[in-house]
Every structure is written in structure tokens, then in C-alpha cells.
Design an enzyme around this catalytic site. Sequence first.
Site, short mmCIF file in Angstrom:
data_model
loop_
_atom_site.label_atom_id
_atom_site.label_comp_id
_atom_site.label_asym_id
_atom_site.label_seq_id
_atom_site.Cartn_x
_atom_site.Cartn_y
_atom_site.Cartn_z
N LYS A 1 0.70 -1.38 0.05
CA LYS A 1 -0.10 0.31 0.19
C LYS A 1 0.90 0.92 0.56
O LYS A 1 2.12 1.28 -0.12
CB LYS A 1 -0.47 -0.10 1.37
CG LYS A 1 -1.91 -1.08 0.81
CD LYS A 1 -2.52 -1.49 2.85
CE LYS A 1 -4.01 -2.52 2.30
NZ LYS A 1 -4.27 -2.45 3.57
N ASN B 1 -2.15 -0.11 7.42
CA ASN B 1 -1.23 -1.24 7.56
C ASN B 1 -0.59 -2.02 6.39
O ASN B 1 -0.28 -2.86 6.45
CB ASN B 1 -2.56 -2.19 8.07
CG ASN B 1 -3.70 -2.66 7.07
OD1 ASN B 1 -3.34 -1.57 5.90
ND2 ASN B 1 -4.91 -3.18 7.57
N HIS C 1 -1.73 -5.42 1.72
CA HIS C 1 -3.02 -6.00 1.27
C HIS C 1 -2.94 -7.66 0.97
O HIS C 1 -1.69 -7.63 0.12
CB HIS C 1 -4.17 -5.24 0.02
CG HIS C 1 -4.91 -6.18 -0.03
ND1 HIS C 1 -6.68 -6.23 0.28
CD2 HIS C 1 -5.18 -7.05 -1.52
CE1 HIS C 1 -7.11 -7.61 -0.77
NE2 HIS C 1 -6.43 -7.81 -1.76
N GLU D 1 -9.74 -10.32 -7.92
CA GLU D 1 -7.96 -9.30 -7.77
C GLU D 1 -7.13 -9.71 -8.39
O GLU D 1 -6.68 -8.73 -8.72
CB GLU D 1 -7.83 -9.71 -6.07
CG GLU D 1 -9.22 -9.27 -5.15
CD GLU D 1 -8.74 -9.31 -3.42
OE1 GLU D 1 -7.69 -9.36 -3.24
OE2 GLU D 1 -10.03 -8.90 -3.02
N1 UDP Z 1 -9.82 -1.07 7.63
C1 UDP Z 1 -9.66 0.24 8.27
N2 UDP Z 1 -10.54 0.77 9.04
C2 UDP Z 1 -10.95 -0.86 9.84
C3 UDP Z 1 -11.02 -2.56 8.93
C4 UDP Z 1 -10.62 -2.40 8.50
O1 UDP Z 1 -8.87 0.91 7.76
O2 UDP Z 1 -11.13 -0.76 10.75
C5 UDP Z 1 -8.81 -0.88 6.33
C6 UDP Z 1 -7.46 -1.71 6.23
O3 UDP Z 1 -6.49 -0.70 5.40
C7 UDP Z 1 -7.94 -2.85 5.16
C8 UDP Z 1 -8.63 -2.54 4.69
O4 UDP Z 1 -9.64 -1.58 5.60
O5 UDP Z 1 -6.49 -3.90 5.19
C9 UDP Z 1 -9.43 -3.77 4.42
O6 UDP Z 1 -10.44 -4.55 5.29
P1 UDP Z 1 -9.85 -6.10 5.55
O7 UDP Z 1 -11.20 -6.01 7.28
O8 UDP Z 1 -10.74 -6.53 3.99
O9 UDP Z 1 -9.05 -6.15 6.21
P2 UDP Z 1 -8.54 -7.14 4.89
O10 UDP Z 1 -8.14 -8.28 4.74
O11 UDP Z 1 -6.98 -6.40 4.62
O12 UDP Z 1 -6.84 -7.73 6.43
MG MG Z 2 -9.71 -8.00 3.29
#
Ligand code: UDP
Ligand code: MG
Length: 151
Positions: free
Chosen positions: A9, A112, A115, A126
Site C-alpha cells: 500500500k 497497515n 493487502h 483480484e
Molecule cells: N480498515 C480500516 N479500518 C477498519 C477495518 C479495515 O481502515 O476498521 C482498512 C484496512 O486498511 C484493511 C482494509 O480496510 O486492510 C480492508 O479491510 P479487511 O477487513 O478486508 O482487512 P484485510 O483483509 O486487509 O486484513
Molecule cells: Mg480483506
Amino acid sequence: MERSLIILKPDAVQRGLIGTIIGRLEQRGLKLIGMKLMQIDEELARKHYGEHEGKPFYSGLVSYITSGPVVVIAVAGANVIEVIRNTVGATNPAKAAPGTIRGDYAVSIGRNLIHASDKPESGEREVQNFFTDAELLQDFRRDTDRWIFEQ
Ligand code: UDP
Ligand code: MG
């Protein structure tokens, strides 16, 4: 054979962590079949994160992922979705285990670093959203594969 999409990211690029993170993926034994530096536009961001539309963090997430260059990587191999998710760590870096990418280099859920696709169907979708078939080296052979995958 599964395929997974990884995105380093904008914070990973800005913080100079591209090499460190790719190094960890390589050390794990993952086979990278596509990679490019790009900037994600809003349309692609909305498509990629469609499942999160309507959630409170959605607009911040779209701004974040479009805010600067990213590195996108396609990975192929047996069980790569689970292997990569475990290497990446929990979504919230504050809860991610030490030794994971998020657990070692990040502190905030909205920054974080990385992805990774969460299930085989999302991996396929994707990878196809981000790469044309011509950009993917699907069939290249690595001499080390027999030392990494029991075949
Ligand atoms: N995210 C956020 N706040 C939250 C949950 C998710 O900013 O409370 C963002 C974070 O960057 C995360 C992305 O949204 O990586 C996608 O969320 P997901 O639950 O799919 O998490 P991931 O698959 O990336 O672990
Ligand atoms: Mg996700």
C-alpha cells in the site's frame, strides 16, 4: 493451484519498505508471477474494495489506497492464500503477532502496509482486476519448487 493478489500500500512505498516486504515473501518461498508499480485510481479502488462499501472506514480506505504509488504482486501456488494471510498478520497491526509483516512494521489499522486476498475466489478476481494475462508469467518454472512444495 491458488492465486493471490498482494498490494504494498502507499505507506509501504513511502516508508521505503518495498524491498523488506518483498524479501519476506520471497524468503517464505512464495512464487511471484506478476509485479508492477502503479497508482490505483478511484474506480479500481472501489471495485477492489466493493465488499466494504457502506462501512464507516470505506471512504478513508479509498483515499488511502489511491493516495500514492503502490506495488501490486500476483502469487501462485498451493495454499498461497492462507500462507500469505498468516505472513501478513491480523488486519489491526496492534493485534498482529510479532514476526508478521503488520506486527513488525505497522501500528494503525488505517495504515497497515499490505493487502492480501482472503480466499481463493477473491484471489482469482483480484488478480484479474489488476493484471492482464500477458502480464502474468503463469508457467515459469523455478528449480527450487521441489524443495519448497512436496510434489
Ligand atoms: N480498515 C480500516 N479500518 C477498519 C477495518 C479495515 O481502515 O476498521 C482498512 C484496512 O486498511 C484493511 C482494509 O480496510 O486492510 C480492508 O479491510 P479487511 O477487513 O478486508 O482487512 P484485510 O483483509 O486487509 O486484513
Ligand atoms: Mg480483506
